[in-house]
Design an enzyme around this catalytic site. Structure first.
Site, short mmCIF file in Angstrom:
data_model
loop_
_atom_site.label_atom_id
_atom_site.label_comp_id
_atom_site.label_asym_id
_atom_site.label_seq_id
_atom_site.Cartn_x
_atom_site.Cartn_y
_atom_site.Cartn_z
N ALA A 178 0.93 -1.31 0.15
CA ALA A 178 -0.20 0.31 -0.03
C ALA A 178 0.91 1.18 -0.84
CB ALA A 178 -1.00 -0.28 1.38
N HIS A 179 0.15 2.69 -0.15
CA HIS A 179 0.98 3.49 -0.16
C HIS A 179 1.87 4.11 1.18
CE1 HIS A 179 -2.79 5.92 1.37
NE2 HIS A 179 -2.23 5.05 2.13
N ASN A 180 2.91 4.64 0.78
CA ASN A 180 4.20 5.12 1.55
C ASN A 180 4.31 3.67 3.02
OD1 ASN A 180 2.81 7.67 1.19
ND2 ASN A 180 1.61 7.57 3.14
#
Length: 354
Positions: free
Chosen positions: A263-265
């Protein structure tokens, strides 16, 4: 600041204009004429940046931030009697949703349906029926298979092979001697040397960010990137979301199986090994040489130290120190999990005798 290869900043904007757009009230250190140039995370924001604060884990980041303005929920705005010097506070009923509106103000092309679109640029057809933007740069001995598309401003390094019907988006950089299989899509990404992307890999799509509410779920624009370091191997149909404000990073030499969701980050250290059907939630950090078995689920905003090992089918809800091995759902130290499993087995056998 978002990477100009992928995003165009529509700012600057006055603080009063931002507050009106996102439906927030300036409650302290407020000067409606103060000019803000960008959005940024708490830790890296400067006097001309807007950030937001909602998660208690980042309280110290908020108190030490040098941001020019920050959006807070009304409850947090009332709770913090002391805020960082020269930081304007914008109080909102829903700080996350309000910040999403602010990101869309600064980066309208990253919002909604426009998020993954390429520029309308002229493509030239090659002898191999691939398509290359006129301003793309390909080094020598790049092999493009049938139907491959190289977008505007993209760069592909020497000796790299791009498979059939793979799409390399605007501004993407791919290093040397990479193998990109057919039907891969890459956007908002910088990729190192010797990387292998198997069939169906998706890199750089929106992170899964929504401000949820009864009035509908507001998609939060994602303006970060994906950084994949040298010698990474990504299995078939694995997805790597681009960052929200920071970057999603996969460290040098990490090997990732099929059907993995990153997922993001998320930050993955060097030399990690991640087995199939694992999911890693947003803003989680893995140290170096972490090993995750198949179908492991990792909660968001946690950290796994160097050398952590997680058994298959485990769920990890909290930080794990370096060097530990955990198993179970929820995951716990392996020795404890084994004792609990043995005790449960003994209990079940005892009841059968009764």
């Amino acid at each position: 600041m978002a990477d100009a290869r992928f995003y165009r900043n529509a700012g600057p904007f006055r603080l009063g204009e931002i507050a009106q757009t996102v439906g927030a009230e300036i409650t302290s250190n407020g000067n409606e004429e103060h000019v803000l140039e960008d959005v940024a995370p708490l830790r890296s924001a400067g006097p001309r940046d807007l950030c937001f604060f909602t998660h208690p884990k980042y309280r110290n980041d908020f108190l030490n931030s040098k941001a020019g303005a920050c959006i807070l929920d009304v409850a947090n705005a009332e709770k913090f009697t002391t805020v960082p010097k020269n930081m304007a506070i914008l109080a909102s009923k829903d700080a996350y949703r309000a910040f999403g509106e602010a990101v869309a103000l600064f980066y309208p092309e990253a919002d909604g349906a426009n998020a993954n679109s390429n520029d309308e640029s002229r493509l030239e057809k090659t002898d191999s029926n691939a398509y290359i933007a006129v301003d793309a740069i390909l080094e020598e001995n790049v092999n493009l298979e049938t139907g491959a598309v190289i977008g505007a401003g993209a760069r592909v390094g020497r000796g790299t092979r791009i498979g059939a019907h793979t799409v390399v988006g605007r501004g993407v950089t791919i290093g040397r001697n990479c193998i990109i299989a057919p039907h891969v899509s890459i956007s908002h990404a910088l990729i190192g040397d010797g990387v292998i992307l198997h069939t169906g890999v998706r890199i750089g799509q929106d992170g899964f960010g929504f401000a949820m509410g009864p009035q509908g779920h507001r998609k939060i624009p994602q303006v970060g990137r994906v950084l994949i370091q040298d010698d990474v191997d990504l299995g078939a149909n694995t997805c790597v979301d681009r960052g929200f404000l920071d970057d999603t990073i996969i460290g040098e030499g990490s090997k990732i199986d099929n059907l993995v969701q990153i997922a993001h980050n998320v930050v993955i250290g060097r030399g990690c090994v991640i087995a199939g059907q694992t999911g890693i939630s947003g803003s989680t950090k893995l140290g170096a040489f972490v090993v995750l078995g198949g179908r492991v689920g990792i909660a968001g905003h946690i950290e796994l130290g160097d050398g952590v090992r997680i058994a298959a089918n485990s769920g990890v809800p909290r930080d794990i120190p370096a060097g530990e091995t955990h198993a179970g759902y929820p995951a716990k130290p392996l020795a404890l999990w084994r004792r609990e499993a043995a005790a449960l087995t003994k209990l079940v056998k005892g009841r059968r005798k009764d």
